[in-house]
Design a protein around this motif. Structure first.
Motif, PDB file in Angstrom:
ATOM      1  N   GLY A   1       0.707  -1.302   0.176  1.00 31.55           N
ATOM      2  CA  GLY A   1      -0.078  -0.178   0.071  1.00 31.55           C
ATOM      3  C   GLY A   1       0.645   1.217  -0.018  1.00 31.55           C
ATOM      4  N   LYS A   2       0.227   2.535  -0.299  1.00 31.39           N
ATOM      5  CA  LYS A   2       0.838   3.611  -0.048  1.00 31.39           C
ATOM      6  C   LYS A   2       1.670   3.917   1.235  1.00 31.39           C
ATOM      7  CE  LYS A   2      -1.733   5.851  -3.708  1.00 31.39           C
ATOM      8  NZ  LYS A   2      -2.877   6.619  -4.143  1.00 31.39           N
ATOM      9  N   ASN A   3       1.082   3.040   2.256  1.00 34.59           N
ATOM     10  CA  ASN A   3       1.683   3.554   3.707  1.00 34.59           C
ATOM     11  C   ASN A   3       2.704   2.279   3.679  1.00 34.59           C
ATOM     12  OD1 ASN A   3       0.262   1.003   3.750  1.00 34.59           O
ATOM     13  ND2 ASN A   3      -1.239   1.745   5.242  1.00 34.59           N
TER      14      ASN A   3
ATOM     15  N   ILE B   1      -0.660  -5.377   2.178  1.00 37.29           N
ATOM     16  CA  ILE B   1      -2.059  -5.490   2.333  1.00 37.29           C
ATOM     17  C   ILE B   1      -2.599  -6.762   1.651  1.00 37.29           C
ATOM     18  CG2 ILE B   1      -4.236  -4.315   1.685  1.00 37.29           C
ATOM     19  CD1 ILE B   1      -2.796  -1.800   1.838  1.00 37.29           C
TER      20      ILE B   1
ATOM     21  N   CYS C   1      -3.943   0.416  -4.515  1.00 40.56           N
ATOM     22  CA  CYS C   1      -4.794   1.504  -3.535  1.00 40.56           C
ATOM     23  C   CYS C   1      -5.654   2.356  -4.532  1.00 40.56           C
ATOM     24  CB  CYS C   1      -3.543   2.426  -2.702  1.00 40.56           C
ATOM     25  SG  CYS C   1      -2.739   1.832  -1.768  1.00 40.56           S
TER      26      CYS C   1
ATOM     27  N   CYS D   1      -6.854   6.125  -3.860  1.00 40.31           N
ATOM     28  CA  CYS D   1      -7.157   6.285  -2.498  1.00 40.31           C
ATOM     29  C   CYS D   1      -5.642   7.019  -1.867  1.00 40.31           C
ATOM     30  CB  CYS D   1      -7.334   4.987  -1.735  1.00 40.31           C
ATOM     31  SG  CYS D   1      -7.277   5.366   0.270  1.00 40.31           S
ATOM     32  N   ARG D   2      -5.965   7.858  -1.147  1.00 39.70           N
ATOM     33  CA  ARG D   2      -4.740   8.787  -0.226  1.00 39.70           C
ATOM     34  C   ARG D   2      -4.907   8.888   1.242  1.00 39.70           C
ATOM     35  NH1 ARG D   2      -1.221  11.727  -3.115  1.00 39.70           N
ATOM     36  NH2 ARG D   2      -1.023  13.264  -1.568  1.00 39.70           N
ATOM     37  N   LEU D   3      -6.087   8.173   1.492  1.00 39.69           N
ATOM     38  CA  LEU D   3      -6.292   8.349   3.011  1.00 39.69           C
ATOM     39  C   LEU D   3      -5.093   8.406   3.985  1.00 39.69           C
ATOM     40  CD1 LEU D   3      -9.743   6.468   3.475  1.00 39.69           C
ATOM     41  CD2 LEU D   3      -9.541   8.966   3.176  1.00 39.69           C
ATOM     42  N   CYS D   4      -4.283   7.478   3.932  1.00 37.32           N
ATOM     43  CA  CYS D   4      -3.094   7.417   4.659  1.00 37.32           C
ATOM     44  C   CYS D   4      -2.090   8.629   4.564  1.00 37.32           C
ATOM     45  CB  CYS D   4      -2.277   5.876   4.518  1.00 37.32           C
ATOM     46  SG  CYS D   4      -1.962   5.679   3.092  1.00 37.32           S
TER      47      CYS D   4
ATOM     48  N   CYS E   1      -7.293   3.045   6.535  1.00 34.89           N
ATOM     49  CA  CYS E   1      -7.162   2.330   5.140  1.00 34.89           C
ATOM     50  C   CYS E   1      -8.489   1.561   5.072  1.00 34.89           C
ATOM     51  CB  CYS E   1      -5.994   1.237   5.344  1.00 34.89           C
ATOM     52  SG  CYS E   1      -5.688   0.254   3.972  1.00 34.89           S
ATOM     53  N   PRO E   2      -9.262   1.697   3.777  1.00 34.04           N
ATOM     54  CA  PRO E   2     -10.366   0.903   3.532  1.00 34.04           C
ATOM     55  C   PRO E   2     -10.604  -0.523   3.647  1.00 34.04           C
ATOM     56  CG  PRO E   2      -9.738   2.614   2.056  1.00 34.04           C
ATOM     57  CD  PRO E   2      -8.548   2.703   2.902  1.00 34.04           C
ATOM     58  N   PHE E   3      -9.052  -1.060   3.284  1.00 35.33           N
ATOM     59  CA  PHE E   3      -8.980  -2.425   3.583  1.00 35.33           C
ATOM     60  C   PHE E   3      -8.902  -3.221   4.761  1.00 35.33           C
ATOM     61  CE2 PHE E   3      -7.424  -1.351  -0.494  1.00 35.33           C
ATOM     62  CZ  PHE E   3      -7.823  -2.455  -1.489  1.00 35.33           C
TER      63      PHE E   3
HETATM   64  S1  SF4 Z   1      -5.276   4.121   2.984  1.00 31.12           S
HETATM   65 FE1  SF4 Z   1      -5.876   4.181   0.940  1.00 31.12          FE
HETATM   66  S2  SF4 Z   1      -3.841   4.558   0.064  1.00 31.12           S
HETATM   67 FE2  SF4 Z   1      -3.272   4.172   2.120  1.00 31.12          FE
HETATM   68  S3  SF4 Z   1      -2.728   2.134   1.911  1.00 31.12           S
HETATM   69 FE3  SF4 Z   1      -4.979   2.240   2.291  1.00 31.12          FE
HETATM   70  S4  SF4 Z   1      -5.803   1.877   0.299  1.00 31.12           S
HETATM   71 FE4  SF4 Z   1      -3.663   2.531  -0.005  1.00 31.12          FE
END
Ligand code: SF4
Ligand code: SF4
Length: 322
Positions: free
Chosen positions: A152-154, A158, A187, A190-193, A250-252
């Motif tokens: 993931g971006k973080n 995942i 991802c 998505c940029r939530l993290c 994270c949505p996941f």
């Molecule tokens: S929050 Fe969004 S961008 Fe960050 S790891 Fe999860 S899916 Fe990826």
């Protein structure tokens, strides 16, 4: 025990045994040199590892598994879910979820040693080495190649169905085994993290998402020695050990993402065995005579008594400003 005749049969037995030992995921990949070694070198060259000098000193060793286990042919990667509720309690220390129970290094190592011994009895030509964040190996790349998750971006691994609340360990083996496919996923937009990270340390550079560990709250509360940079102290927030923000958003990792029959909570007794921590006011002045009994068997020991005193003092100051 009779030696299984083919790699596919042995691999199937290994997967079944790992599952019986309580691992939530298991995958197998070849012991080919890691592809992310150049990225790792550039990350070190930028100084993003901070004071974790052991990472810089081990770059060459990480280029080949032969340095860890001569004749290594395959890597068995395992994952163990550590997720459990972790609500903020005023006046109490806030620990990252992986640190709520017994030190995962001990838990994973114990289970992997059992897998190692079992494999040795199944096939006497097996020579193994267990790696749980202790040896110079790019564990996450091998776990990705073995199918346990995608990046993931973080920078967390995942699993599309299970999220990222799992720790990983490896068993290297001289056996040639049937391989799994690498994990696929992404991802998307998505940029939530990236947006939620309290210190803005999730960066996109040189075509790849990465963490400047020097600004990561997890690094700061565990590895950093001495006072915090005042510019970063606000980001520490309520965290006394580690930080889960980029996983919490994270949505996941949201329940709605999981299949109804998957609560996505750990069932590992050693992780569910949570201790009663002293309040922040006690931790901020904890004495050496009490430190050992309070932290025995917990990953929190890694931060050291001075680190935990400092972190608890910063948490208290935030909760009770002058
Ligand atoms: S929050 Fe969004 S961008 Fe960050 S790891 Fe999860 S899916 Fe990826
Ligand atoms: S652990 Fe916390 S500080 Fe570190 S990258 Fe994730 S959100 Fe940012």
């Amino acid at each position: 025990m009779d030696r299984p005749s083919d790699p596919a049969l042995t691999s199937g037995l290994i997967r079944a045994r790992a599952s019986a030992l309580g691992f939530d995921s298991v995958g197998i990949t070849a012991a080919n040199p890691p592809e992310s070694i150049a990225f790792f070198e550039s990350w070190i060259a930028k100084g993003y590892h901070g004071t974790m000098g052991y990472l810089a000193r081990s770059v060459a060793l990480r280029a080949s598994l032969d340095s860890l286990l001569p004749g290594c042919q395959s890597v068995i990667a395992v994952g163990l879910n550590y997720n459990q509720p972790n609500p903020l309690q005023q006046g109490m220390p806030r620990l990252a979820r992986y640190a709520l129970g017994r030190d995962y290094h001990k838990v994973l190592r114990g289970k992997l040693k059992r897998l190692d011994n079992w494999l040795g009895s199944l096939d006497q030509s097996h020579v193994g080495r267990v790696c749980v964040d202790s040896a110079p190996v790019l564990e996450r790349e091998f776990a990705h190649r073995a199918g346990l998750g995608w990046f993931g971006k973080n920078t967390m691994l995942i699993d599309t169905r299970r999220g990222s609340w799992f720790v990983i360990g490896l068993l290297l083996t001289t056996l040639r085994l049937e391989q799994d496919e690498p994990a696929h996923g992404g991802c998307g937009t998505c940029r939530l993290c990236v947006e939620a990270c309290p210190t803005g340390c999730i960066l996109f550079e040189d075509g790849r998402w990465q963490i400047d560990a020097r600004r990561c709250v997890s690094y700061l509360t565990i590895e950093h020695r001495g006072p915090f940079d005042p510019a970063l102290q606000e980001g520490i927030g309520d965290w006394t050990f580690g930080c889960d923000v980029c996983q919490e958003v994270c949505p996941f990792n949201q329940p709605r993402h999981h299949q109804p029959d998957r609560a996505n909570m750990t069932t590992e007794p050693d992780f569910l065995d949570r201790r009663d921590w002293p309040p922040l006011e006690t931790l901020a002045v904890i004495q050496p005579a009490d430190w050992d009994s309070v932290t025995r068997g917990s990953p929190v020991r890694r931060a050291g008594i001075d680190g935990i005193r400092r972190n608890a003092s910063v948490n208290l100051k935030r909760q009770k400003p002058d």
